[in-house]
Design an enzyme around this catalytic site. Structure first.
Site, mmCIF file in Angstrom:
data_model
loop_
_atom_site.group_PDB
_atom_site.id
_atom_site.type_symbol
_atom_site.label_atom_id
_atom_site.label_comp_id
_atom_site.label_asym_id
_atom_site.label_seq_id
_atom_site.Cartn_x
_atom_site.Cartn_y
_atom_site.Cartn_z
ATOM 1 N N HIS A 203 37.612 38.472 46.392
ATOM 2 C CA HIS A 203 38.445 37.489 45.700
ATOM 3 C C HIS A 203 38.237 36.110 46.328
ATOM 4 O O HIS A 203 38.362 35.978 47.549
ATOM 5 C CB HIS A 203 39.931 37.862 45.841
ATOM 6 C CG HIS A 203 40.550 38.392 44.594
ATOM 7 N ND1 HIS A 203 40.370 39.686 44.172
ATOM 8 C CD2 HIS A 203 41.352 37.795 43.667
ATOM 9 C CE1 HIS A 203 41.041 39.864 43.038
ATOM 10 N NE2 HIS A 203 41.633 38.738 42.707
ATOM 11 N N SER A 254 40.291 41.448 49.083
ATOM 12 C CA SER A 254 40.768 40.153 49.573
ATOM 13 C C SER A 254 39.864 39.649 50.685
ATOM 14 O O SER A 254 39.340 40.438 51.464
ATOM 15 C CB SER A 254 42.195 40.317 50.111
ATOM 16 O OG SER A 254 42.574 39.177 50.859
#
Length: 681
Positions: A203, A254
């Site tokens: 991300h 992430s």
């Protein structure tokens, strides 16, 4: 050999007052510029030019249906049937720091305050221009591929969901994220390097939801480093070498590698509901490896860049063979999925679960929502029923165990809240299959999809295909989790909008495309139902542009706060000017440059530009005051390798002047700091 073309064009759009697209935080509006956003296009055609494919990676949150339809309409008017729905893939990098407002479905209209034409036009024109440049510079060349592992750059942000997948499946993988980067290297027949596309699942949320500067985040920084290295002596955003770092199955991945901590107490909140003992879910946030979000962006971006550079230099496996592409529109709210010979299930009308409102550890949500809610909340459900209507029993049953917060598939005012008609698409270049997916597949969802597509190719005699997932393509449909991950309803599952069998439906559809390509029956594929285009009013909640005003006895571009006379490298030179709304400049040109850093050359008695506003070392802040006044502050974070000498900073803006009640003009102006000296450290 292939015919190859690469192109890069600006698609930044307005950098002020427009909500940034990604965290759905209405307070997070643009307030300046860290870097430009670019569309990067790659065309690969067969040597006799009978077939071609276009892959575009744009520095935007995601490709919307409206955006894709407008791009293809423009391409058709320019090129006829050369660039079509089947052979053009548009992918977003998923930066959360680009301007929003380029959507036509109500949910996204709400989160970006309307359909904002200046944003949509900037992205459409940038994408088309990047394809134009690639198209005009086609030359014979070769394509090489390589792959390798990127370390220390990602964590799984829903590890408890991942653990719901069968142990036998998990045991086949070393990690709960895909660490592999796949890359394509393009060179012309003389060996001159043209560019590269890399796919890696992470991300781009190193910049968090407190950021107000438009930028392309960690993967954009990787592009910047690679292009700066290859386009020697050029300013940022200039030069012919194009390096795209495209998205993949990043749904649960992430870059905030320190993991989740309670920002009030400092203890870990790596638990199934991502909550803190004091303050609940709102306090649980993940941190990147750096001292601040800028530093984390730099560290993660550099990791990705360094691996890409190594893979690029050593890429020796050549890709050869025919080119093909297949595309269908599908009504994803009603797909009949054959799980096996005896068992069929259906997808659902779109809906978002309660945990959608919780957000993630990369950007927490509002109120008291938590991740992993499999029960509704009578308070919020009551408000929802009054304001938006209650979900039907059919939709509730279809989405189980998801407790529905917004039954978007049953909400049509003033336009449908979510898409029903979705693009599925695969393009193949020799032994490489690019699977263009309309959203964010989680790690395990992506693995299942790649495996299923590869098996389908194998079973029809097309062996050893390398299958790549390109994320955030063509239309945005949120997340796609596995059936098992769906059961625990963390954020990604609550945002799997077509219900528990969404992944199975996509696997069935993409297998169908792979089969058509492998058996050369693409022409027999049904086109599917065409997506709608809504005529959306230009009414937005973005402030109207008003006349700019300078303080008494000052004029636009005057210096309010001067630079110091002397700096050392690694310090920050800062200057504040009487400013004007940057949106005035975006209305005038998509490629406006707000600032330059210039070095004095004594022999020629002239100033030479050494940095522009696309550089990661410059920051452009716009602060809005009252009654049409505003200030601009420019920072230059002086790099360690800056030559000593005399420098200055220039600001370029446009102020809006009302000529009458109905007619206004934008007038260009500039401001210049005093000269300052940079000394040896």
């Amino acid at each position: 050999n292939y015919l190859l073309g690469v192109g890069r064009a600006d698609c930044t759009g307005p950098v002020a007052e427009i909500p940034l697209m990604g965290y759905a935080n209405l307070d997070q509006v643009g307030g300046g510029l860290l870097t430009h956003l670019y569309s990067r296009a790659f065309i690969v055609a067969e040597p006799d030019d009978s077939k071609r494919v276009v892959f575009v990676s744009a520095d935007i949150g995601m490709v919307s249906q409206r955006l894709r339809l407008e791009v293809l309409k423009k391409l058709k008017s320019k090129y006829g049937e050369l660039y079509r729905h089947d052979n053009v893939i548009l992918s977003g990098t998923h930066t959360h720091s680009g301007p929003g407002g380029y959507f036509q479905y109500t949910l996204f209209l709400i989160s970006s305050k309307g359909l904002i034409r200046p944003t949509l036009n900037a992205i459409v024109n940038g994408i088309v221009k990047s394809i134009d440049i690639a198209h005009q510079n086609m030359k014979r060349g070769r394509v090489f591929t390589n792959r390798g592992t990127v370390e220390n750059s990602q964590i799984n942000r829903s590890p408890f969901s991942y653990l719901e997948n069968p142990a036998s499946e998990r045991s086949r993988y070393l990690s709960n994220t895909d660490k592999e980067m796949v890359m394509l290297k393009m060179v012309d027949e003389n060996g001159q390097e043209l560019g590269l596309v890399s796919w890696f699942a992470v991300h781009p949320v190193s910049m968090n939801n407190t950021n107000h500067l438009v930028n392309s985040d960690n993967v954009g920084y990787a592009s910047y480093l690679f292009e700066q290295e290859k386009n020697k002596g050029m300013l940022a955003g200039e030069g012919s070498f194009v390096a795209a770092f495209a998205s993949s199955n990043l749904g649960d991945v992430s870059p905030n590698t320190k993991g989740p901590f309670c920002i009030n107490t400092g203890e870990s909140c790596n638990n199934p509901h991502s909550t803190c003992p004091v303050g609940g879910a709102a306090m649980c946030m993940a941190m990147g490896p750096g001292n601040d979000m800028f530093d984390s962006t730099r560290i993660i971006g550099q990791n990705i860049y360094l691996k890409a550079r190594e893979l690029f230099e050593n890429a020796s496996q050549e890709i050869t063979g025919p080119i093909s592409s297949a595309h269908q529109w599908v009504n994803m709210s009603d797909v009949l999925v054959e799980l096996n010979a005896t068992h069929t299930v259906r997808t659902c009308k779109p809906a978002l679960g309660h945990s959608f409102a919780a957000g993630t550890i990369d950007g927490v949500g509002a109120f008291n929502f938590t991740q992993g809610s499999v029960e509704g909340d009578p308070f919020w459900d009551g408000i929802r029923d009054q304001l938006l209507g209650e979900p039907s029993n059919e939709t509730k049953a279809c989405h189980k165990p998801k407790p529905i917060l917004f039954s978007t598939g049953e909400m049509t005012w003033p336009y449908p809240w979510h898409p029903d008609i979705v693009d599925v698409q695969i393009a193949t270049i020799g032994s490489l299959a690019i699977v263009a997916v309309p959203g964010e597949f989680t790690t395990m969802s992506g693995r299942r999809l790649r495996e299923a597509v590869k098996r389908e190719f194998d079973s029809h005699g097309t062996l050893r295909m390398d299958v790549i997932i390109a994320g955030l393509c063509n239309v945005y449909t949120h997340y796609i989790t596995t059936y098992e991950e769906y059961q625990v309803q963390r954020y990604e599952a609550a945002s799997t909008i077509y219900g528990p069998h969404t992944l199975s439906a996509y696997i069935q559809l993409y297998r169908g495309l792979a089969r058509a390509i492998a058996t050369d029956t693409v022409q027999d594929l049904p086109r599917g139902p065409e997506p709608p285009v809504f005529s959306i009013s230009n009414l937005t909640l973005v402030p109207l542009l008003t006349a700019d005003r300078a303080p008494a006895s000052k004029t636009f571009g005057d210096v309010l706060q001067e630079v110091r006379q002397q700096y050392r490298v690694r310090e920050v030179a800062e200057v504040t000017f009487v400013g004007a709304n940057p949106r005035n400049s975006a209305e005038n040109a998509t490629e406006h440059n707000f600032l330059t850093v210039e070095r004095y050359n004594s022999t020629s008695d002239s100033w030479h530009v050494v940095q522009n506003d696309a550089s990661w070392d410059t920051r452009f802040y716009w602060t809005k005051g009252f009654f049409g006044r505003s200030n601009v502050t420019i920072e230059w974070h002086i790099p360690h390798d800056t030559e000593p000498g005399i420098y200055r900073i220039q600001y370029f803006g446009h102020y809006r002047k009302n000529l009458s009640l109905t007619h206004a003009v934008s007038i260009p102006f500039e401001g210049t700091s005093s000269a300052f000296e940079i000394t040896k450290p």
